[in-house]
Design a protein around this motif. Structure first.
Motif, PDB file in Angstrom:
ATOM      1  N   SER A  39     -97.453 -58.517 -34.218  1.00 43.16           N
ATOM      2  CA  SER A  39     -97.665 -57.760 -35.450  1.00 43.16           C
ATOM      3  C   SER A  39     -99.149 -57.529 -35.720  1.00 43.16           C
ATOM      4  O   SER A  39     -99.505 -56.562 -36.353  1.00 43.16           O
ATOM      5  N   SER A  40    -100.013 -58.432 -35.243  1.00 40.38           N
ATOM      6  CA  SER A  40    -101.423 -58.118 -35.411  1.00 40.38           C
ATOM      7  C   SER A  40    -102.047 -58.002 -34.031  1.00 40.38           C
ATOM      8  O   SER A  40    -101.779 -58.814 -33.152  1.00 40.38           O
ATOM      9  N   VAL A  41    -102.834 -56.971 -33.857  1.00 41.07           N
ATOM     10  CA  VAL A  41    -103.464 -56.712 -32.563  1.00 41.07           C
ATOM     11  C   VAL A  41    -104.947 -56.904 -32.757  1.00 41.07           C
ATOM     12  O   VAL A  41    -105.525 -56.333 -33.677  1.00 41.07           O
ATOM     13  N   SER A  42    -105.579 -57.708 -31.901  1.00 40.70           N
ATOM     14  CA  SER A  42    -107.019 -57.853 -32.083  1.00 40.70           C
ATOM     15  C   SER A  42    -107.742 -56.737 -31.319  1.00 40.70           C
ATOM     16  O   SER A  42    -107.389 -56.410 -30.186  1.00 40.70           O
ATOM     17  N   VAL A  43    -108.681 -56.130 -31.999  1.00 41.59           N
ATOM     18  CA  VAL A  43    -109.375 -54.959 -31.452  1.00 41.59           C
ATOM     19  C   VAL A  43    -110.740 -55.406 -30.925  1.00 41.59           C
ATOM     20  O   VAL A  43    -111.610 -55.807 -31.692  1.00 41.59           O
ATOM     21  N   PRO A  44    -110.946 -55.364 -29.600  1.00 44.64           N
ATOM     22  CA  PRO A  44    -112.222 -55.812 -29.040  1.00 44.64           C
ATOM     23  C   PRO A  44    -113.379 -54.897 -29.456  1.00 44.64           C
ATOM     24  O   PRO A  44    -113.160 -53.720 -29.791  1.00 44.64           O
ATOM     25  N   PRO A  45    -114.615 -55.427 -29.437  1.00 44.99           N
ATOM     26  CA  PRO A  45    -115.770 -54.641 -29.892  1.00 44.99           C
ATOM     27  C   PRO A  45    -115.920 -53.299 -29.180  1.00 44.99           C
ATOM     28  O   PRO A  45    -116.279 -52.305 -29.815  1.00 44.99           O
ATOM     29  N   ALA A  46    -115.605 -53.227 -27.888  1.00 45.29           N
ATOM     30  CA  ALA A  46    -115.792 -51.956 -27.161  1.00 45.29           C
ATOM     31  C   ALA A  46    -114.855 -50.883 -27.722  1.00 45.29           C
ATOM     32  O   ALA A  46    -115.228 -49.706 -27.797  1.00 45.29           O
ATOM     33  N   ILE A  47    -113.666 -51.278 -28.110  1.00 48.92           N
ATOM     34  CA  ILE A  47    -112.717 -50.297 -28.664  1.00 48.92           C
ATOM     35  C   ILE A  47    -113.104 -49.962 -30.098  1.00 48.92           C
ATOM     36  O   ILE A  47    -113.010 -48.809 -30.536  1.00 48.92           O
ATOM     37  N   LYS A  48    -113.571 -50.950 -30.818  1.00 47.82           N
ATOM     38  CA  LYS A  48    -114.031 -50.681 -32.184  1.00 47.82           C
ATOM     39  C   LYS A  48    -115.167 -49.640 -32.147  1.00 47.82           C
ATOM     40  O   LYS A  48    -115.220 -48.717 -32.963  1.00 47.82           O
ATOM     41  N   ALA A  49    -116.025 -49.753 -31.134  1.00 47.13           N
ATOM     42  CA  ALA A  49    -117.145 -48.804 -31.008  1.00 47.13           C
ATOM     43  C   ALA A  49    -116.634 -47.388 -30.722  1.00 47.13           C
ATOM     44  O   ALA A  49    -117.213 -46.402 -31.197  1.00 47.13           O
ATOM     45  N   VAL A  50    -115.549 -47.288 -29.956  1.00 48.93           N
ATOM     46  CA  VAL A  50    -114.943 -45.972 -29.676  1.00 48.93           C
ATOM     47  C   VAL A  50    -114.489 -45.331 -30.987  1.00 48.93           C
ATOM     48  O   VAL A  50    -114.777 -44.156 -31.269  1.00 48.93           O
ATOM     49  N   VAL A  51    -113.784 -46.108 -31.803  1.00 47.98           N
ATOM     50  CA  VAL A  51    -113.237 -45.563 -33.053  1.00 47.98           C
ATOM     51  C   VAL A  51    -114.360 -45.258 -34.045  1.00 47.98           C
ATOM     52  O   VAL A  51    -114.288 -44.282 -34.799  1.00 47.98           O
ATOM     53  N   ASP A  52    -115.396 -46.077 -34.027  1.00 43.98           N
ATOM     54  CA  ASP A  52    -116.499 -45.912 -34.992  1.00 43.98           C
ATOM     55  C   ASP A  52    -117.544 -44.887 -34.556  1.00 43.98           C
ATOM     56  O   ASP A  52    -118.521 -44.658 -35.277  1.00 43.98           O
ATOM     57  N   ALA A  53    -117.379 -44.274 -33.389  1.00 43.74           N
ATOM     58  CA  ALA A  53    -118.402 -43.348 -32.870  1.00 43.74           C
ATOM     59  C   ALA A  53    -118.741 -42.289 -33.920  1.00 43.74           C
ATOM     60  O   ALA A  53    -117.841 -41.647 -34.483  1.00 43.74           O
ATOM     61  N   SER A  54    -120.040 -42.092 -34.144  1.00 48.53           N
ATOM     62  CA  SER A  54    -120.458 -41.227 -35.251  1.00 48.53           C
ATOM     63  C   SER A  54    -120.209 -39.750 -34.973  1.00 48.53           C
ATOM     64  O   SER A  54    -120.230 -38.932 -35.885  1.00 48.53           O
ATOM     65  N   ASP A  55    -119.954 -39.398 -33.704  1.00 51.04           N
ATOM     66  CA  ASP A  55    -119.705 -37.979 -33.414  1.00 51.04           C
ATOM     67  C   ASP A  55    -118.220 -37.622 -33.405  1.00 51.04           C
ATOM     68  O   ASP A  55    -117.858 -36.513 -32.984  1.00 51.04           O
ATOM     69  N   ARG A  56    -117.369 -38.518 -33.878  1.00 49.24           N
ATOM     70  CA  ARG A  56    -115.968 -38.109 -34.106  1.00 49.24           C
ATOM     71  C   ARG A  56    -115.917 -37.244 -35.364  1.00 49.24           C
ATOM     72  O   ARG A  56    -116.672 -37.459 -36.304  1.00 49.24           O
ATOM     73  N   SER A  57    -114.986 -36.281 -35.382  1.00 50.06           N
ATOM     74  CA  SER A  57    -114.960 -35.339 -36.512  1.00 50.06           C
ATOM     75  C   SER A  57    -114.407 -36.014 -37.772  1.00 50.06           C
ATOM     76  O   SER A  57    -113.652 -36.995 -37.695  1.00 50.06           O
ATOM     77  N   ASP A  58    -114.761 -35.432 -38.915  1.00 46.95           N
ATOM     78  CA  ASP A  58    -114.238 -35.949 -40.185  1.00 46.95           C
ATOM     79  C   ASP A  58    -112.715 -35.831 -40.233  1.00 46.95           C
ATOM     80  O   ASP A  58    -112.033 -36.702 -40.771  1.00 46.95           O
ATOM     81  N   ASP A  59    -112.190 -34.734 -39.654  1.00 51.59           N
ATOM     82  CA  ASP A  59    -110.731 -34.555 -39.663  1.00 51.59           C
ATOM     83  C   ASP A  59    -110.035 -35.676 -38.891  1.00 51.59           C
ATOM     84  O   ASP A  59    -108.994 -36.179 -39.312  1.00 51.59           O
ATOM     85  N   ASP A  60    -110.616 -36.043 -37.740  1.00 48.46           N
ATOM     86  CA  ASP A  60    -110.013 -37.135 -36.959  1.00 48.46           C
ATOM     87  C   ASP A  60    -110.109 -38.458 -37.716  1.00 48.46           C
ATOM     88  O   ASP A  60    -109.140 -39.212 -37.800  1.00 48.46           O
ATOM     89  N   ARG A  61    -111.278 -38.723 -38.272  1.00 49.79           N
ATOM     90  CA  ARG A  61    -111.453 -39.991 -39.006  1.00 49.79           C
ATOM     91  C   ARG A  61    -110.489 -40.102 -40.175  1.00 49.79           C
ATOM     92  O   ARG A  61    -110.030 -41.185 -40.515  1.00 49.79           O
ATOM     93  N   ALA A  62    -110.178 -38.951 -40.777  1.00 52.44           N
ATOM     94  CA  ALA A  62    -109.286 -38.976 -41.937  1.00 52.44           C
ATOM     95  C   ALA A  62    -107.875 -39.452 -41.547  1.00 52.44           C
ATOM     96  O   ALA A  62    -107.131 -39.941 -42.391  1.00 52.44           O
ATOM     97  N   LEU A  63    -107.542 -39.290 -40.266  1.00 51.36           N
ATOM     98  CA  LEU A  63    -106.204 -39.730 -39.824  1.00 51.36           C
ATOM     99  C   LEU A  63    -106.172 -41.209 -39.435  1.00 51.36           C
ATOM    100  O   LEU A  63    -105.092 -41.792 -39.273  1.00 51.36           O
ATOM    101  N   ASP A  64    -107.337 -41.810 -39.250  1.00 52.14           N
ATOM    102  CA  ASP A  64    -107.387 -43.150 -38.656  1.00 52.14           C
ATOM    103  C   ASP A  64    -106.608 -44.205 -39.441  1.00 52.14           C
ATOM    104  O   ASP A  64    -105.930 -45.049 -38.844  1.00 52.14           O
ATOM    105  N   ALA A  65    -106.696 -44.158 -40.773  1.00 48.80           N
ATOM    106  CA  ALA A  65    -106.029 -45.205 -41.554  1.00 48.80           C
ATOM    107  C   ALA A  65    -104.530 -45.207 -41.292  1.00 48.80           C
ATOM    108  O   ALA A  65    -103.893 -46.267 -41.251  1.00 48.80           O
ATOM    109  N   GLY A  66    -103.974 -44.009 -41.070  1.00 51.77           N
ATOM    110  CA  GLY A  66    -102.540 -43.914 -40.814  1.00 51.77           C
ATOM    111  C   GLY A  66    -102.167 -44.045 -39.346  1.00 51.77           C
ATOM    112  O   GLY A  66    -100.991 -44.196 -39.024  1.00 51.77           O
TER     113      GLY A  66
END
Ligand SMILES: C[S@@+](CC[C@H](N)C(=O)[O-])C[C@H]1O[C@@H](n2cnc3c(N)ncnc32)[C@H](O)[C@@H]1O
Length: 269
Positions: A39-66
């Motif tokens: 039920s809980s998945v630990s997210v390693p730093p390298a993957i966290k960096a992928v999701v946090d990349a500053s050049d991802r679009s605002d539209d994509d980031r808006a979907l992340d929570a869901g």
């Protein structure tokens, strides 16, 4: 000595409890009812960096929570250098995440059918393909019955995210599709399925009306294609979803990203 250790443990448990925290896990305590092992998945730093990349679009980031992309990439074990594919890439939210996670030494085969491209994806998908981060993505315009090009062999993971249900009402020959995925994967490779869950007893009857499918239907088809169900993620579960509303992007409105979804990891033996 043993007494001091016992006192220390008792103190820590009492302290955790007094602070409103959970007591340390204890081998003899039962798991909370309904909690899946993953039920809980630990997210390693390298993957966290992928999701946090500053050049991802605002539209994509808006979907992340869901969408919980960090948990998704971690759960399916996506690593730099992997060869992966996505069926029904759509406008490319997941494909871009995969491109970032596998990096310059990896490759992503991103498939769309003519129907998807003509219906909604062509412009946003071709715009996204212009981004530098997509240079390791191979655009694949093919039907679902033969979704991958001949060079896509020995793949590590093939994803189908929020689309398997659509293949029912689009009348795709899924036995052919699943065989093609099986053949493209390496032994031990993963077929990653995420989809909107339908209520027990609904089978595939709500694939077009509510864009949901009873998960046992998906499981049975993919197991019949020769895969083994190796794991299930609970990170997109929502037990409070009544599963009686249409979760397609245009219909869901502010409920988008809240549907109860199943996450299956199938493995090619
Ligand atoms: C949410 S998309 C997922 C695409 C891709 N696999 C991903 O993870 O980004 C899948 C579902 O949304 C629908 N869909 C996606 N974008 C759409 C749009 N702009 N208009 C209409 N339907 C859309 C598709 O038909 C399908 O039922």
């Amino acid at each position: 000595m043993r007494c001091a250790a016992l006192l220390a443990t008792t103190f820590l448990v009492a302290l955790a409890s007094a602070c409103g925290g959970a007591a340390p896990p204890n081998a003899s305590s039962p798991a909370p009812s309904g909690a899946a092992a993953s039920s809980s998945v630990s997210v390693p730093p390298a993957i966290k960096a992928v999701v946090d990349a500053s050049d991802r679009s605002d539209d994509d980031r808006a979907l992340d929570a869901g969408r919980k992309p960090g948990e998704m990439l971690a759960f399916f074990g996506v690593q730099p250098g992997m060869k992966v594919a996505e069926l029904a890439a759509g406008t490319g939210y997941t494909s871009e995440l995969l491109a970032r996670a596998v990096g310059g030494t990896g490759v992503v085969y991103a498939q769309n059918s003519k129907w998807i491209l003509e219906r909604f994806a062509e412009k946003p998908w071709s715009d996204r393909m212009q981004k530098g981060v997509m240079k390791n993505v191979v655009r694949v315009d093919r039907d679902f019955e033969a979704p991958l090009p001949p060079e896509a062999k020995g793949l590590d993971v093939v994803f189908d995210v929020l689309f398997y249900h659509d293949t029912f009402w689009l009348k795709v020959d899924r036995a052919k599709m699943n065989k093609a995925v099986f053949d493209a994967l390496k032994p031990g490779g993963v077929y990653a399925i995420i989809d909107h869950s339908g209520r027990p007893g609904t089978g595939s009857s709500e694939v077009q009306t509510l864009h949901r499918i009873e998960e046992s239907v998906v499981k049975d088809e993919i197991v019949a294609a020769g895969f083994r169900l190796a794991g299930e993620g609970a990170f997109l579960r929502n037990p409070s979803d009544a599963r009686d509303w249409n979760d397609s992007p245009k219909q869901a409105a502010d409920r988008r990203g809240t549907s109860d979804r199943f996450v299956y990891k199938f493995v090619k033996p």
